[in-house]
Design an enzyme around this catalytic site. Structure first.
Site, PDB file in Angstrom:
ATOM      1  N   CYS A 150       0.853  -1.188   0.000  1.00  0.00           N
ATOM      2  CA  CYS A 150       0.000   0.000   0.000  1.00  0.00           C
ATOM      3  C   CYS A 150       0.884   1.232   0.000  1.00  0.00           C
ATOM      4  O   CYS A 150       0.916   1.984   0.962  1.00  0.00           O
ATOM      5  CB  CYS A 150      -0.948  -0.022   1.179  1.00  0.00           C
ATOM      6  SG  CYS A 150      -0.206  -0.623   2.695  1.00  0.00           S
ATOM      7  N   GLU A 208      -4.965  -7.243  -4.430  1.00  0.00           N
ATOM      8  CA  GLU A 208      -5.470  -6.950  -3.077  1.00  0.00           C
ATOM      9  C   GLU A 208      -4.729  -5.749  -2.532  1.00  0.00           C
ATOM     10  O   GLU A 208      -3.537  -5.568  -2.785  1.00  0.00           O
ATOM     11  CB  GLU A 208      -5.226  -8.179  -2.192  1.00  0.00           C
ATOM     12  CG  GLU A 208      -5.656  -8.027  -0.760  1.00  0.00           C
ATOM     13  CD  GLU A 208      -4.505  -7.970   0.226  1.00  0.00           C
ATOM     14  OE1 GLU A 208      -4.784  -7.799   1.419  1.00  0.00           O
ATOM     15  OE2 GLU A 208      -3.334  -8.064  -0.185  1.00  0.00           O
ATOM     16  N   ARG A 253     -10.571  -7.174   9.485  1.00  0.00           N
ATOM     17  CA  ARG A 253      -9.539  -6.801   8.512  1.00  0.00           C
ATOM     18  C   ARG A 253     -10.237  -6.575   7.183  1.00  0.00           C
ATOM     19  O   ARG A 253     -10.727  -7.506   6.557  1.00  0.00           O
ATOM     20  CB  ARG A 253      -8.523  -7.930   8.397  1.00  0.00           C
ATOM     21  CG  ARG A 253      -7.267  -7.569   7.591  1.00  0.00           C
ATOM     22  CD  ARG A 253      -6.299  -8.733   7.591  1.00  0.00           C
ATOM     23  NE  ARG A 253      -5.030  -8.405   6.992  1.00  0.00           N
ATOM     24  CZ  ARG A 253      -3.986  -7.884   7.644  1.00  0.00           C
ATOM     25  NH1 ARG A 253      -4.085  -7.628   8.926  1.00  0.00           N
ATOM     26  NH2 ARG A 253      -2.857  -7.627   7.008  1.00  0.00           N
ATOM     27  N   ARG A 281     -10.213  -5.381   3.313  1.00  0.00           N
ATOM     28  CA  ARG A 281      -9.294  -5.251   2.186  1.00  0.00           C
ATOM     29  C   ARG A 281     -10.084  -5.126   0.891  1.00  0.00           C
ATOM     30  O   ARG A 281     -11.151  -5.738   0.740  1.00  0.00           O
ATOM     31  CB  ARG A 281      -8.397  -6.495   2.083  1.00  0.00           C
ATOM     32  CG  ARG A 281      -7.357  -6.603   3.190  1.00  0.00           C
ATOM     33  CD  ARG A 281      -6.341  -5.490   3.086  1.00  0.00           C
ATOM     34  NE  ARG A 281      -5.261  -5.537   4.035  1.00  0.00           N
ATOM     35  CZ  ARG A 281      -5.235  -4.965   5.239  1.00  0.00           C
ATOM     36  NH1 ARG A 281      -6.295  -4.307   5.678  1.00  0.00           N
ATOM     37  NH2 ARG A 281      -4.170  -5.010   6.005  1.00  0.00           N
TER      38      ARG A 281
HETATM   39  C1  LIG Z   1       1.160  -6.462   1.585  1.00  0.00           C
HETATM   40  S1  LIG Z   1       2.536  -7.532   1.482  1.00  0.00           S
HETATM   41  C2  LIG Z   1       1.842  -8.938   0.673  1.00  0.00           C
HETATM   42  C3  LIG Z   1       1.905 -10.176   1.514  1.00  0.00           C
HETATM   43  C4  LIG Z   1       1.322 -11.451   0.927  1.00  0.00           C
HETATM   44  N1  LIG Z   1       0.053 -11.259   0.263  1.00  0.00           N
HETATM   45  C5  LIG Z   1       1.186 -12.522   2.013  1.00  0.00           C
HETATM   46  O1  LIG Z   1       0.181 -13.241   2.063  1.00  0.00           O
HETATM   47  O2  LIG Z   1       2.091 -12.663   2.852  1.00  0.00           O
HETATM   48  C6  LIG Z   1       3.492  -6.788   0.230  1.00  0.00           C
HETATM   49  C7  LIG Z   1       4.802  -7.503  -0.066  1.00  0.00           C
HETATM   50  O3  LIG Z   1       5.447  -6.820  -1.152  1.00  0.00           O
HETATM   51  C8  LIG Z   1       6.844  -7.009  -0.987  1.00  0.00           C
HETATM   52  N2  LIG Z   1       7.549  -6.030  -1.847  1.00  0.00           N
HETATM   53  C9  LIG Z   1       7.712  -4.699  -1.650  1.00  0.00           C
HETATM   54  N3  LIG Z   1       8.428  -4.159  -2.651  1.00  0.00           N
HETATM   55  C10 LIG Z   1       8.735  -5.170  -3.504  1.00  0.00           C
HETATM   56  C11 LIG Z   1       9.481  -5.237  -4.720  1.00  0.00           C
HETATM   57  N4  LIG Z   1      10.044  -4.151  -5.257  1.00  0.00           N
HETATM   58  N5  LIG Z   1       9.605  -6.436  -5.339  1.00  0.00           N
HETATM   59  C12 LIG Z   1       9.041  -7.555  -4.788  1.00  0.00           C
HETATM   60  N6  LIG Z   1       8.339  -7.543  -3.626  1.00  0.00           N
HETATM   61  C13 LIG Z   1       8.183  -6.374  -2.993  1.00  0.00           C
HETATM   62  C14 LIG Z   1       7.054  -6.804   0.504  1.00  0.00           C
HETATM   63  O4  LIG Z   1       8.264  -7.395   0.927  1.00  0.00           O
HETATM   64  C15 LIG Z   1       5.801  -7.491   1.072  1.00  0.00           C
HETATM   65  O5  LIG Z   1       6.072  -8.830   1.442  1.00  0.00           O
END
Ligand SMILES: C[S@@+](CC[C@H](N)C(=O)[O-])C[C@H]1O[C@@H](n2cnc3c(N)ncnc32)[C@H](O)[C@@H]1O
Length: 307
Positions: free
Chosen positions: A76, A114, A158, A160
């Site tokens: 986000c 999401e 939660r 979303r």
């Molecule tokens: C909201 S979390 C999603 C978690 C996932 N849906 C789960 O069930 O655990 C967003 C994820 O995006 C990853 N993220 C952030 N920037 C990124 C990038 N440039 N490339 C790959 N992943 C990235 C973060 O490390 C984080 O784990």
């Protein structure tokens, strides 16, 4: 059904999709996953036997295998993609751009995205509008809905937003029935070590601030930003970066790793070997599994009806 798991974290999407497809006797295969966080990669590897690729911004879309469905619980980030933007190329610098360029190159039949509920109202709704326009320009029919895990069986409030896209003109319907939440007694571990208990000072402070009655059933005490304490028979949203005392079981102790995983709908076989602070961050960032599996079921039911 081949899928890719972007921003995969610890794999909430993957568990949900596998459950939904298994329920319909459809074979599924994850052909690509990516997350930049080494701790998330470790836990993902531990549970699914696969090391996700790293930074998605550095991966060329043409090097990603073909797939039927793209899944992405994208971060986000504060979006800055409204204004006078004309197309998805103008979203460069946001991670939404990486989703858009992969959709543009690989053209999967479906996607599920999401994000936090706040995306709906961000910048008077213009941010979401821009995202939807860009997805439409890429050739997709779009639907979106805010789902609350609390209404889908989990004792966690939660909310979303889920955005679904499909290339064929399906008469998609959100057919998602509410499910009564599991009581906290099914989530909480009967005995937890002293490690999880807040200090006496914090517990006393909570008791002084709490105005309500002490319930006989377990409750989770929630401290809001103003320092007001409420007790609910469910948990407020787990948050990656919240204070350790933001949620306290019966005003006394922190949630264990297993309890947090259960609050997100992860099965008890899920392995989580990490420090407590890492586990809190990873689980707090994750997605409630039943929400994703219901969204996937809506897509699958629709697809079958139109065949
Ligand atoms: C909201 S979390 C999603 C978690 C996932 N849906 C789960 O069930 O655990 C967003 C994820 O995006 C990853 N993220 C952030 N920037 C990124 C990038 N440039 N490339 C790959 N992943 C990235 C973060 O490390 C984080 O784990």
């Amino acid at each position: 059904m081949r899928y890719i798991d972007l921003f995969c974290g610890i794999g909430g999407f993957r568990i949900a999709i596998n459950q939904a497809l298994k329920g319909k006797n459809i074979n599924s295969k994850c052909v690509f996953s990516s997350d930049i966080d080494p701790d998330a990669q470790n836990i993902y590897q531990m549970n699914f036997g696969e090391q996700p690729a790293g930074d998605i911004t550095q991966i060329e879309a043409k090097n990603i295998p073909d797939h039927d469905i793209l899944l992405a619980g994208f971060p986000c980030q504060p979006f800055s993609i409204c204004g006078q933007l004309k197309g998805f190329e103008d979203t460069r610098g946001t991670l939404f751009f990486d989703i858009a360029r992969i959709l543009d190159c690989k053209k999967p039949n479906y996607f599920i995205l999401e994000n936090v509920k706040q995306l709906v109202g961000h910048n008077q709704g213009k941010t979401l509008q821009k995202i939807l326009e860009i997805l439409q320009q890429l050739g997709y029919y779009i639907q979106y809905k805010v789902l609350n895990a609390l209404h889908l069986g989990l004792p966690q409030k939660r909310e979303r937003i889920f955005i679904v896209g499909y290339r064929q003109p399906l008469s998609f319907r959100w057919e998602i029935q509410n499910i009564p939440m599991k009581p906290l007694t099914e989530i909480l571990e009967p005995q937890v070590s002293a490690f999880y208990y807040a200090s006496e000072k914090i517990r006393n402070n909570r008791l002084v601030k709490y105005q309500g009655k002490i319930a006989s059933e377990p409750t989770i005490w929630h401290e809001n930003k103003a320092g007001h304490i409420s007790a609910y028979p469910y948990s407020c949203a787990l948050r990656a970066g919240a204070s350790y005392n933001y949620l306290l079981v019966n005003g006394e102790r922190r949630l264990t790793e297993r309890e947090m995983l259960r609050l997100q709908g992860f099965p008890d076989e899920f392995k989580m070997v990490a420090s407590y602070s890492t586990a809190r961050r990873l689980i707090g960032n994750s997605v409630p599994v039943p929400c994703v599996s219901r969204v996937m079921n809506c897509l699958l039911n629709q697809d079958i009806m139109n065949e």
